[in-house]
Design an enzyme around this catalytic site. Structure first.
Site, mmCIF file in Angstrom:
data_model
loop_
_atom_site.group_PDB
_atom_site.id
_atom_site.type_symbol
_atom_site.label_atom_id
_atom_site.label_comp_id
_atom_site.label_asym_id
_atom_site.label_seq_id
_atom_site.Cartn_x
_atom_site.Cartn_y
_atom_site.Cartn_z
ATOM 1 N N GLY A 42 0.863 -1.187 0.000
ATOM 2 C CA GLY A 42 0.000 0.000 0.000
ATOM 3 C C GLY A 42 0.890 1.225 0.000
ATOM 4 O O GLY A 42 1.173 1.836 -1.037
ATOM 5 N N TYR B 49 -0.049 7.964 15.612
ATOM 6 C CA TYR B 49 1.095 7.051 15.779
ATOM 7 C C TYR B 49 2.372 7.793 16.154
ATOM 8 O O TYR B 49 3.463 7.216 16.030
ATOM 9 C CB TYR B 49 1.386 6.307 14.467
ATOM 10 C CG TYR B 49 0.190 5.738 13.744
ATOM 11 C CD1 TYR B 49 -0.553 4.698 14.291
ATOM 12 C CD2 TYR B 49 -0.192 6.247 12.502
ATOM 13 C CE1 TYR B 49 -1.638 4.168 13.612
ATOM 14 C CE2 TYR B 49 -1.274 5.711 11.818
ATOM 15 C CZ TYR B 49 -1.996 4.684 12.387
ATOM 16 O OH TYR B 49 -3.060 4.168 11.707
ATOM 17 N N CYS C 269 -8.999 21.724 18.284
ATOM 18 C CA CYS C 269 -8.952 22.087 19.689
ATOM 19 C C CYS C 269 -8.610 20.865 20.525
ATOM 20 O O CYS C 269 -9.467 20.311 21.217
ATOM 21 C CB CYS C 269 -10.321 22.642 20.073
ATOM 22 S SG CYS C 269 -10.155 24.030 21.151
ATOM 23 N N TYR D 296 -2.285 6.866 3.556
ATOM 24 C CA TYR D 296 -2.991 7.019 4.840
ATOM 25 C C TYR D 296 -3.084 8.490 5.242
ATOM 26 O O TYR D 296 -2.974 8.820 6.417
ATOM 27 C CB TYR D 296 -2.311 6.169 5.923
ATOM 28 C CG TYR D 296 -2.156 4.726 5.515
ATOM 29 C CD1 TYR D 296 -3.269 3.897 5.427
ATOM 30 C CD2 TYR D 296 -0.911 4.194 5.184
ATOM 31 C CE1 TYR D 296 -3.147 2.573 5.019
ATOM 32 C CE2 TYR D 296 -0.780 2.873 4.783
ATOM 33 C CZ TYR D 296 -1.897 2.068 4.703
ATOM 34 O OH TYR D 296 -1.768 0.758 4.298
HETATM 35 N N1 LLP Z 1 -2.593 -5.937 3.307
HETATM 36 C C1 LLP Z 1 -3.374 -5.925 4.404
HETATM 37 C C2 LLP Z 1 -4.231 -7.072 4.702
HETATM 38 C C3 LLP Z 1 -3.364 -4.812 5.254
HETATM 39 O O1 LLP Z 1 -4.131 -4.804 6.329
HETATM 40 C C4 LLP Z 1 -2.523 -3.702 4.943
HETATM 41 C C5 LLP Z 1 -2.496 -2.526 5.814
HETATM 42 C C6 LLP Z 1 -1.742 -3.761 3.776
HETATM 43 C C7 LLP Z 1 -1.808 -4.901 2.988
HETATM 44 C C8 LLP Z 1 -0.854 -2.639 3.330
HETATM 45 O O2 LLP Z 1 0.121 -2.275 4.228
HETATM 46 P P1 LLP Z 1 1.238 -1.213 3.748
HETATM 47 O O3 LLP Z 1 1.972 -1.836 2.587
HETATM 48 O O4 LLP Z 1 0.542 0.027 3.335
HETATM 49 O O5 LLP Z 1 2.086 -0.988 4.926
HETATM 50 N N2 LLP Z 1 -2.931 3.728 9.021
HETATM 51 C C9 LLP Z 1 -1.624 3.124 9.248
HETATM 52 C C10 LLP Z 1 -1.404 1.906 8.419
HETATM 53 C C11 LLP Z 1 -2.436 0.814 8.625
HETATM 54 C C12 LLP Z 1 -2.265 -0.318 7.669
HETATM 55 C C13 LLP Z 1 -3.342 -1.325 7.775
HETATM 56 N N3 LLP Z 1 -3.194 -2.431 6.879
HETATM 57 C C14 LLP Z 1 -0.537 4.167 9.009
HETATM 58 O O6 LLP Z 1 -0.866 5.291 8.633
HETATM 59 O O7 LLP Z 1 0.630 3.907 9.200
#
Ligand code: LLP
Length: 425
Positions: free
Chosen positions: A282, A323, A351, A379
């Site tokens: 992602g 985070y 706020c 994100y």
């Molecule tokens: N596959 C699954 C099943 C997932 O749950 C996720 C992310 C991905 C792939 C992709 O992960 P990436 O390659 O983007 O690291 N909001 C958080 C990140 C939460 C990710 C949740 N799942 C942040 O801003 O760091």
């Protein structure tokens, strides 16, 4: 031909492993902010393509499935689908977006996590129309609920591999009991699903998000456990999906991932399997392709501390508040290079004391300056909210010399749009 071309682009001068905030064209960003206002997300589709090309080069015989939750803009989805990516979806809404963006159904995978009934109803109806669609389940209850709905299509089992990793404890899924069927119970669950007339096609696990450095060891362990499971599986598998989580550097001193090395280690850890390897990046594909533009509206001294107030806050980019994530900041003032850098605390308009972007060295900020916040393509907009009754920002895409508004800014009437009169008040 295609392979030659993509090989040429892997981590070359034309396609570096990371685009740093300094490399964005300040004049162009100023023009976009003047045209569309701030806060404004800008996403560079060319950079998204470059990121995908590096990923596809590193994993030439794997199936790359973009985890849409990082950025669901239709323009981003279309760009990645055109480049050859499949799409991993976390909800009915994301499946809807993937199909609307033209992703072939056989490249769409819906990963159901404690899915609400509406999501399963939607997925089963979509699978009746597009039988090539795959549904990934992480609990026996979900299998039962699919069977109750008459689904007998392509099923993938999400496994809890017992090993997690990630940039923050809130994004480490691999060992969290919430996700997947424990790996020791996976063989019997696969056999049971196959007996119940589902078309069992794959296994899936995801360690967590933002994995780099030493944590890559945990990812390798996950892959090795999945390889073992694939070899022990009581059914023939089409694919072994080892999730996403490929980290990107958020600080200038951090090195980018050695993607070729990660891919090599993944192959080694997986071992011999008949099934196709699948990965679900992602963040890696979209983070450095996006910036958030924001304007300084307040500069004040509070004791020793210099506070810079900006028009973007935790409702526009939640990662720092949620985070403690660091995002680089840069002044886009035309004369920024002539000003002394000063240490400041940057805070948003919400706020709440958590609404801060932390400490930064910025070219002596003045009211009205435009700032860019880096690595905002993943994100960022996705996690935006209307807390404090703040409209969500606009998003613009750029692609070579072209640019277009792809999501308009919300207005105050959007903020109250869902309200209904309560008859007795
Ligand atoms: N596959 C699954 C099943 C997932 O749950 C996720 C992310 C991905 C792939 C992709 O992960 P990436 O390659 O983007 O690291 N909001 C958080 C990140 C939460 C990710 C949740 N799942 C942040 O801003 O760091």
């Amino acid at each position: 031909m295609e392979t030659m071309e993509t090989t040429r682009t892997e981590t070359s001068a034309e396609n570096p492993a990371i685009r740093r905030l300094d490399e964005w064209d300040a004049k162009r960003l100023r023009e976009l902010a003047d045209e569309h206002g701030t806060p404004l997300y800008v996403q560079d589709l060319e950079r998204v393509r470059e990121n995908y090309a590096r990923m596809a080069d590193a994993f030439p015989d794997a199936d790359v499935r973009y985890a849409a939750k990082a950025n669901t803009s239709r323009a981003v989805l279309r760009t990645l689908v055109e480049a050859g990516a499949g799409i991993e979806c976390a909800s009915a809404g994301e499946v809807e977006r993937a199909l609307a963006a033209g992703c072939p159904a056989d490249r769409v995978q819906y990963t159901a996590v404690n899915p609400p009934d509406e999501d399963l109803d939607y997925a089963v109806t979509a699978a009746a129309e597009y039988p090539e669609l795959t549904i990934t389940v992480g609990a026996r209850d979900t299998i039962d609920r699919l069977e109750e709905r008459g689904f007998d299509g392509r099923l993938c089992l999400r496994v809890n591999p017992g090993v997690g990793a990630g940039h923050h404890e809130k994004v480490q899924t691999g060992a969290d009991a919430k996700f997947g069927v424990p790996i020791d119970r996976a063989p019997e669950t696969l056999a049971d699903a196959a007996d119940r007339s589902f078309d069992v096609v794959g296994i899936h696990a995801h360690a967590g998000s933002g994995i780099s450095g030493e944590a890559l060891g945990s990812h390798r362990e996950l892959v090795s456990r999945m390889g073992g499971l694939a070899r022990d599986a009581p059914v023939d598998l089409e694919f072994v999906d080892v999730g996403g989580g490929f980290g990107v550097p958020y600080r200038p001193e951090e090195e980018p991932l050695d993607l070729a090395g990660v891919a090599r280690a993944t192959r080694e850890a997986l071992g011999e399997v008949e099934a196709t390897l699948a990965v679900e990046p992602g963040r890696y594909l979209v983070a450095d392709a996006g910036v958030l533009l924001t304007r300084v509206n307040t500069v004040k001294l509070a004791g020793e501390e210099r506070v810079v107030g900006i028009d973007a806050g935790m409702t526009h980019l939640a990662r720092p508040a949620m985070y403690d994530a660091h995002h680089e900041m840069r002044s886009l003032a035309p004369d920024a290079d002539d000003r002394e850098p000063v240490g400041v605390t940057v805070a948003g308009p919400i706020c709440e004391s958590g609404d801060t972007f932390g400490s930064h060295d910025l070219s002596a900020p003045e009211r009205g300056d435009l700032l860019a916040i880096g690595n905002a393509g993943a994100y960022g907009y996705e996690m935006a909210s209307q807390y404090n009754s703040r409209p969500r920002p606009a998003t613009v895409v750029v692609d070579g010399g072209r640019s277009a508004l792809d999501r308009r800014r919300e207005t105050l009437s959007d903020v109250t749009r869902l309200e209904r009169e309560v008859p007795w008040l």
